[in-house]
Write a protein that holds these residues in place. Structure first.
Motif, PDB file in Angstrom:
ATOM      1  N   SER A 236       0.798  -0.782  -0.487  1.00 48.99           N
ATOM      2  CA  SER A 236       0.028  -0.142  -0.117  1.00 48.99           C
ATOM      3  C   SER A 236       1.073   1.288   0.158  1.00 48.99           C
ATOM      4  CB  SER A 236      -0.636  -0.042   0.669  1.00 48.99           C
ATOM      5  OG  SER A 236      -1.938  -1.282   1.388  1.00 48.99           O
ATOM      6  N   ARG A 254       4.702   5.892  -7.640  1.00 49.44           N
ATOM      7  CA  ARG A 254       3.646   5.921  -6.061  1.00 49.44           C
ATOM      8  C   ARG A 254       4.408   6.260  -5.182  1.00 49.44           C
ATOM      9  NH1 ARG A 254      -1.921   6.283  -7.081  1.00 49.44           N
ATOM     10  NH2 ARG A 254      -2.530   4.847  -5.362  1.00 49.44           N
ATOM     11  N   SER A 261      -2.368   3.581   0.084  1.00 48.01           N
ATOM     12  CA  SER A 261      -3.793   3.088  -0.180  1.00 48.01           C
ATOM     13  C   SER A 261      -4.369   2.242   0.591  1.00 48.01           C
ATOM     14  CB  SER A 261      -3.578   2.765  -2.181  1.00 48.01           C
ATOM     15  OG  SER A 261      -3.038   1.682  -1.720  1.00 48.01           O
ATOM     16  N   VAL A 293      -8.510   7.848  -3.297  1.00 42.35           N
ATOM     17  CA  VAL A 293      -7.642   7.899  -4.194  1.00 42.35           C
ATOM     18  C   VAL A 293      -7.858   5.958  -4.714  1.00 42.35           C
ATOM     19  CG1 VAL A 293      -5.260   6.139  -3.036  1.00 42.35           C
ATOM     20  CG2 VAL A 293      -5.848   8.688  -2.274  1.00 42.35           C
ATOM     21  N   LYS A 294      -6.767   5.958  -5.692  1.00 41.50           N
ATOM     22  CA  LYS A 294      -7.494   4.507  -6.462  1.00 41.50           C
ATOM     23  C   LYS A 294      -5.653   3.904  -6.490  1.00 41.50           C
ATOM     24  CE  LYS A 294     -10.176   7.234 -10.172  1.00 41.50           C
ATOM     25  NZ  LYS A 294     -10.452   7.490 -11.830  1.00 41.50           N
ATOM     26  N   SER A 295      -6.069   2.459  -6.281  1.00 41.60           N
ATOM     27  CA  SER A 295      -4.921   1.675  -6.641  1.00 41.60           C
ATOM     28  C   SER A 295      -4.997   0.577  -7.247  1.00 41.60           C
ATOM     29  CB  SER A 295      -4.248   1.140  -4.939  1.00 41.60           C
ATOM     30  OG  SER A 295      -5.317   0.693  -3.961  1.00 41.60           O
ATOM     31  N   TYR A 309     -10.682   4.740  -3.002  1.00 41.95           N
ATOM     32  CA  TYR A 309     -11.219   4.901  -1.792  1.00 41.95           C
ATOM     33  C   TYR A 309     -11.164   6.358  -1.331  1.00 41.95           C
ATOM     34  CZ  TYR A 309      -9.084   0.155  -0.898  1.00 41.95           C
ATOM     35  OH  TYR A 309      -8.435  -1.026  -1.139  1.00 41.95           O
ATOM     36  N   THR A 342      -5.066   7.145   2.743  1.00 44.88           N
ATOM     37  CA  THR A 342      -6.716   6.720   2.953  1.00 44.88           C
ATOM     38  C   THR A 342      -7.144   7.036   4.264  1.00 44.88           C
ATOM     39  OG1 THR A 342      -6.459   4.388   2.405  1.00 44.88           O
ATOM     40  CG2 THR A 342      -6.864   5.724   1.286  1.00 44.88           C
TER      41      THR A 342
END
Length: 358
Positions: A236, A254, A261, A293-295, A309, A342
């Protein structure tokens, strides 16, 4: 040239390398989620303003001292917020680690224990006792290691490796300190001198843990930072151990952007980091309930899944400004060494702390 200077020169060659910043994970005690009952909180706090009340981002380097940095960083925040220091204030994490490690043989500490120790022993400036970022594990590591710890054995030796000085010094009288390590006496005296500031600034409590999420967000909305300790889920974070533990291919961009994330259920990150992950401590400087937030996470069956999220916390880290978060931006403004995590991650795996001021 003294031994400390020689040590710092020898350390410089690794100062810019990406380092594992692990601390032992001491367990989490998530706050009660009572946010549905608190309808008057803003959707977003003034993050820029609260960042402006922080001291500069530091680096713990290769030692598991994250709680020392978040504790000292929080005291610096209080000094700035209360007009007692400028944003240039720089307190000694080396002192903080020493006073905690005098009776320990392993790294790691709790925020509440740190604050109670500050209340008892005070703080000193970084210029008084500069931070040394390399772990000591043997008397052969550095000349300074042998100079400060070579006369010790057993538990006291292990404590000296962690705290970088003879643990007995803290309870010695002045004459004994002068005969063992004369340089320590002015350090100890500075801590005692600053006790007056500590005791006029903060309340002594058994625990500084925040028990509800509404309290966390209320403090942030009112311009006061909080501390969060949490388990490290490497995937994450896109931490270097994402590759080392074969969790999933690491997305280093990232990591540099400071985006954290969430370890989705059924993901390799959830299992592997859950079994092997350490802990970390951060200073939370705001939140945005609307931020998305995209993961993408690799699942246990080898497939990829995309997740989204809503809601983040913004944080100040202790991993320096050249690695995690070095490209972090908020509203187009760069804040190297900061990041976002997140709220789902923070609420499930984090424990929040705060010092109540007088």
């Amino acid at each position: 040239m003294n031994l400390l200077a020689i040590y710092l020169i020898s350390f410089f060659s690794i100062a810019h390398a990406e380092i594992d910043f692990d601390s032992p994970f001491l367990g989490s005690r998530p706050a009660i989620n009572d946010l549905a009952e608190k309808t008057d909180l803003p959707l977003k706090t003034d993050i820029h303003a609260l960042i402006g009340l922080q001291s500069s981002v530091k680096s713990q380097k290769s030692r598991g001292t994250c709680t020392m940095f978040s504790s000292m960083g929080f005291i610096e925040h209080l000094l700035i917020k209360n007009g007692l220091s400028s944003s240039e204030v720089d307190l000694s994490e080396e002192w903080m680690e020493y006073i905690i490690m005098t009776k320990k043989t392993t790294e790691g500490s709790s925020i509440s224990k740190n604050f109670r120790s500050i209340y008892k022993n005070g703080f000193v400036m970084e210029s008084t006792w500069p931070y040394v970022g390399k772990k000591w594990t043997s008397l052969e590591d550095f000349p300074l290691t042998r100079e400060r710890c070579g006369h010790l054995s057993g538990i006291e030796l292990q404590s000296c490796f962690l705290g970088h000085r003879d643990p007995r010094l803290l309870t010695m009288n002045d004459q004994s300190i002068l005969s063992h390590d004369a340089e320590f006496l002015p350090i100890k005296n500075e801590g005692l001198k600053n006790l007056e500031t500590v005791k006029t600034l903060i309340k002594k409590k058994k625990s500084y843990r925040l028990r509800t999420l509404s309290k966390v967000k209320t403090l942030l909305a009112n311009g006061t930072a909080v501390i969060m300790g949490a388990k490290l889920y490497y995937g994450s974070w896109n931490h270097s151990k994402t590759d080392k533990f074969e969790i999933q291919p690491r997305v280093k961009s990232r990591w540099y952007e400071g985006i954290v994330s969430y370890p989705a259920l059924g993901s390799k990150d959830r299992r592997i980091s859950g079994e092997r992950g350490g802990g970390h401590s951060l200073i939370i400087v705001g939140y945005d309930d609307e931020k998305i937030v995209k993961s993408k996470m690799m699942m246990e069956d080898g497939t990829w899944k995309e997740f989204e999220y809503k809601g983040v916390y913004y944080f100040k880290n202790s991993w320096g400004v050249r690695g995690s978060g070095k490209r972090f931006k908020l509203d187009g403004k760069s804040y190297p060494g900061f990041g976002m995590i997140t709220q789902k991650y923070a609420h499930e795996f984090g424990t929040f702390f705060y010092i109540e001021t007088l």
